[in-house]
Design a protein around this motif. Structure first.
Motif, PDB file in Angstrom:
ATOM      1  N   LYS A 129      18.493  61.048  47.224  1.00  0.00           N
ATOM      2  CA  LYS A 129      19.104  60.761  47.978  1.00  0.00           C
ATOM      3  C   LYS A 129      18.548  60.570  48.667  1.00  0.00           C
ATOM      4  O   LYS A 129      19.364  59.941  50.026  1.00  0.00           O
ATOM      5  N   ARG A 130      17.392  60.974  49.495  1.00  0.00           N
ATOM      6  CA  ARG A 130      16.996  60.473  49.934  1.00  0.00           C
ATOM      7  C   ARG A 130      16.555  59.168  50.913  1.00  0.00           C
ATOM      8  O   ARG A 130      15.966  58.402  51.356  1.00  0.00           O
ATOM      9  N   TYR A 131      16.422  58.397  49.544  1.00  0.00           N
ATOM     10  CA  TYR A 131      15.515  56.861  48.738  1.00  0.00           C
ATOM     11  C   TYR A 131      17.083  55.960  48.313  1.00  0.00           C
ATOM     12  O   TYR A 131      16.727  54.746  48.306  1.00  0.00           O
ATOM     13  N   SER A 132      18.540  56.134  49.366  1.00  0.00           N
ATOM     14  CA  SER A 132      19.577  55.386  48.995  1.00  0.00           C
ATOM     15  C   SER A 132      19.069  54.047  49.805  1.00  0.00           C
ATOM     16  O   SER A 132      20.057  52.960  49.204  1.00  0.00           O
ATOM     17  N   ASP A 133      18.399  53.195  49.860  1.00  0.00           N
ATOM     18  CA  ASP A 133      17.925  52.623  50.646  1.00  0.00           C
ATOM     19  C   ASP A 133      17.449  51.726  49.441  1.00  0.00           C
ATOM     20  O   ASP A 133      17.060  50.303  49.579  1.00  0.00           O
ATOM     21  N   ALA A 134      16.634  52.472  48.495  1.00  0.00           N
ATOM     22  CA  ALA A 134      15.704  51.570  47.828  1.00  0.00           C
ATOM     23  C   ALA A 134      16.838  51.391  45.856  1.00  0.00           C
ATOM     24  O   ALA A 134      17.117  50.355  45.228  1.00  0.00           O
ATOM     25  N   PHE A 135      17.728  52.176  45.710  1.00  0.00           N
ATOM     26  CA  PHE A 135      18.511  51.849  44.761  1.00  0.00           C
ATOM     27  C   PHE A 135      19.774  53.139  44.543  1.00  0.00           C
ATOM     28  O   PHE A 135      19.551  54.550  45.497  1.00  0.00           O
ATOM     29  N   THR A 136      21.062  53.261  44.203  1.00  0.00           N
ATOM     30  CA  THR A 136      21.773  53.815  43.956  1.00  0.00           C
ATOM     31  C   THR A 136      22.596  53.878  42.290  1.00  0.00           C
ATOM     32  O   THR A 136      22.508  52.759  41.990  1.00  0.00           O
ATOM     33  N   ILE A 137      22.107  55.067  42.069  1.00  0.00           N
ATOM     34  CA  ILE A 137      23.260  55.260  40.349  1.00  0.00           C
ATOM     35  C   ILE A 137      24.634  55.275  40.526  1.00  0.00           C
ATOM     36  O   ILE A 137      25.236  56.152  40.560  1.00  0.00           O
ATOM     37  N   THR A 138      25.590  54.437  39.790  1.00  0.00           N
ATOM     38  CA  THR A 138      26.807  53.860  39.807  1.00  0.00           C
ATOM     39  C   THR A 138      27.371  54.617  38.587  1.00  0.00           C
ATOM     40  O   THR A 138      27.370  54.736  37.760  1.00  0.00           O
ATOM     41  N   THR A 139      28.154  55.763  38.915  1.00  0.00           N
ATOM     42  CA  THR A 139      29.426  56.183  37.948  1.00  0.00           C
ATOM     43  C   THR A 139      30.181  54.782  37.443  1.00  0.00           C
ATOM     44  O   THR A 139      31.161  54.044  38.581  1.00  0.00           O
ATOM     45  N   VAL A 140      30.249  54.309  36.190  1.00  0.00           N
ATOM     46  CA  VAL A 140      31.678  53.051  36.071  1.00  0.00           C
ATOM     47  C   VAL A 140      32.664  54.027  34.737  1.00  0.00           C
ATOM     48  O   VAL A 140      32.081  54.467  34.072  1.00  0.00           O
ATOM     49  N   ARG A 141      33.473  54.252  35.714  1.00  0.00           N
ATOM     50  CA  ARG A 141      34.111  54.918  34.931  1.00  0.00           C
ATOM     51  C   ARG A 141      35.101  55.035  33.964  1.00  0.00           C
ATOM     52  O   ARG A 141      35.317  53.899  33.766  1.00  0.00           O
ATOM     53  N   GLY A 142      35.070  55.571  33.271  1.00  0.00           N
ATOM     54  CA  GLY A 142      35.164  55.527  31.536  1.00  0.00           C
ATOM     55  C   GLY A 142      33.843  55.049  30.614  1.00  0.00           C
ATOM     56  O   GLY A 142      34.454  54.854  29.640  1.00  0.00           O
ATOM     57  N   ILE A 143      33.388  54.875  31.519  1.00  0.00           N
ATOM     58  CA  ILE A 143      31.756  54.118  30.632  1.00  0.00           C
ATOM     59  C   ILE A 143      30.817  54.802  30.651  1.00  0.00           C
ATOM     60  O   ILE A 143      30.373  55.071  29.703  1.00  0.00           O
ATOM     61  N   GLY A 144      30.022  54.493  31.951  1.00  0.00           N
ATOM     62  CA  GLY A 144      29.631  55.451  32.010  1.00  0.00           C
ATOM     63  C   GLY A 144      28.363  55.361  33.543  1.00  0.00           C
ATOM     64  O   GLY A 144      29.192  55.384  33.948  1.00  0.00           O
ATOM     65  N   TYR A 145      27.048  54.655  33.441  1.00  0.00           N
ATOM     66  CA  TYR A 145      26.601  54.191  34.387  1.00  0.00           C
ATOM     67  C   TYR A 145      25.477  53.294  34.847  1.00  0.00           C
ATOM     68  O   TYR A 145      25.635  52.536  33.925  1.00  0.00           O
ATOM     69  N   LYS A 146      25.477  52.590  35.883  1.00  0.00           N
ATOM     70  CA  LYS A 146      24.473  51.852  36.154  1.00  0.00           C
ATOM     71  C   LYS A 146      23.824  52.007  37.748  1.00  0.00           C
ATOM     72  O   LYS A 146      24.457  52.603  38.206  1.00  0.00           O
TER      73      LYS A 146
END
Length: 223
Positions: A202-219
């Motif tokens: 969570k301290r490294y959001s400038d590198a990447f984020t993991i997003t929830t795609v509702r009803g499907i999964g993650y990216k």
């Protein structure tokens, strides 16, 4: 992680090749014909293509010529047509190797490994996410001078998501690629590991984020 594209209009053969290569540590994407393969090549990083010869829309000769012109990746032609004329035409189109069906899956693996060594792709085991580096050889995450060691499945899940930034995966796909076909748990395992990764980074959001795609999964999205 090495990414391989399997192009064949036979779904059973694609599954056979995909499952075997995944069991041996490769990421595998399937395409049912040459046109679908062209779209994948535009949107994903592919290290090697395994291509059938006779396909609808765009055949293996056309696809091999396109790949050789636009991409620096090796090609294995996998086909039922084994005449010397077809082989000559395949090599002229730019294929690096030619296998005739039916084939032994172990031999296909040996040829994949040999071609990747020749192309110096076998050692390509790192992914950069801005200032962060994921190293598959040591299973380390490096941020500047800081090195983090993750639990094995957390690292493999993060590495797999990072291999295809901005691509949405279902929970079932992530289970299959990270835990394997024989995993007996449920898809809540993915939610638990995603939660842990988010907390850990969570301290490294400038590198990447993991997003929830509702009803499907993650990216995974690169910042």
């Amino acid at each position: 992680m090495i990414s391989i594209l399997v192009v064949d209009d036979d779904p059973h053969l694609r599954k056979l090749v995909r499952v075997y290569l995944e069991q041996n540590g490769y990421l595998v994407t399937e395409a049912p014909d040459g046109e679908a393969a062209s779209d994948i090549l535009l949107n994903q990083t592919i290290d090697l293509a395994i291509v059938d010869l006779m396909m609808p829309n765009k055949d293996g000769f056309q696809l091999a010529g396109e790949v050789r012109e636009d991409y620096d990746i090796p090609i294995i032609m996998l086909t039922a047509r084994g005449s010397i004329t077809d082989k000559a035409k395949g090599y002229q189109a730019g294929t690096d190797d030619y296998m005739v069906k039916p084939f032994e899956k172990e031999e296909l693996l040996f040829r994949v490994q040999a071609i990747l060594r020749r192309y110096d792709r076998a050692g390509s085991q790192t992914i950069r996410l801005n200032e962060m580096t994921l190293d598959k050889r040591s299973y380390e995450v490096k941020i500047g001078t800081t090195t983090m060691l993750l639990p094995l499945k957390e690292f493999e899940l993060l590495y797999y998501l990072a291999s295809f930034p901005n691509r949405t995966f279902t929970r079932d796909e992530l289970i299959r690629h990270v835990w394997g076909m024989d995993f007996e748990g449920d898809d809540r395992t993915i939610d638990v590991h995603i939660k842990r990764l988010r907390e850990r980074f969570k301290r490294y959001s400038d590198a990447f984020t993991i997003t929830t795609v509702r009803g499907i999964g993650y990216k995974l999205e690169v910042s």
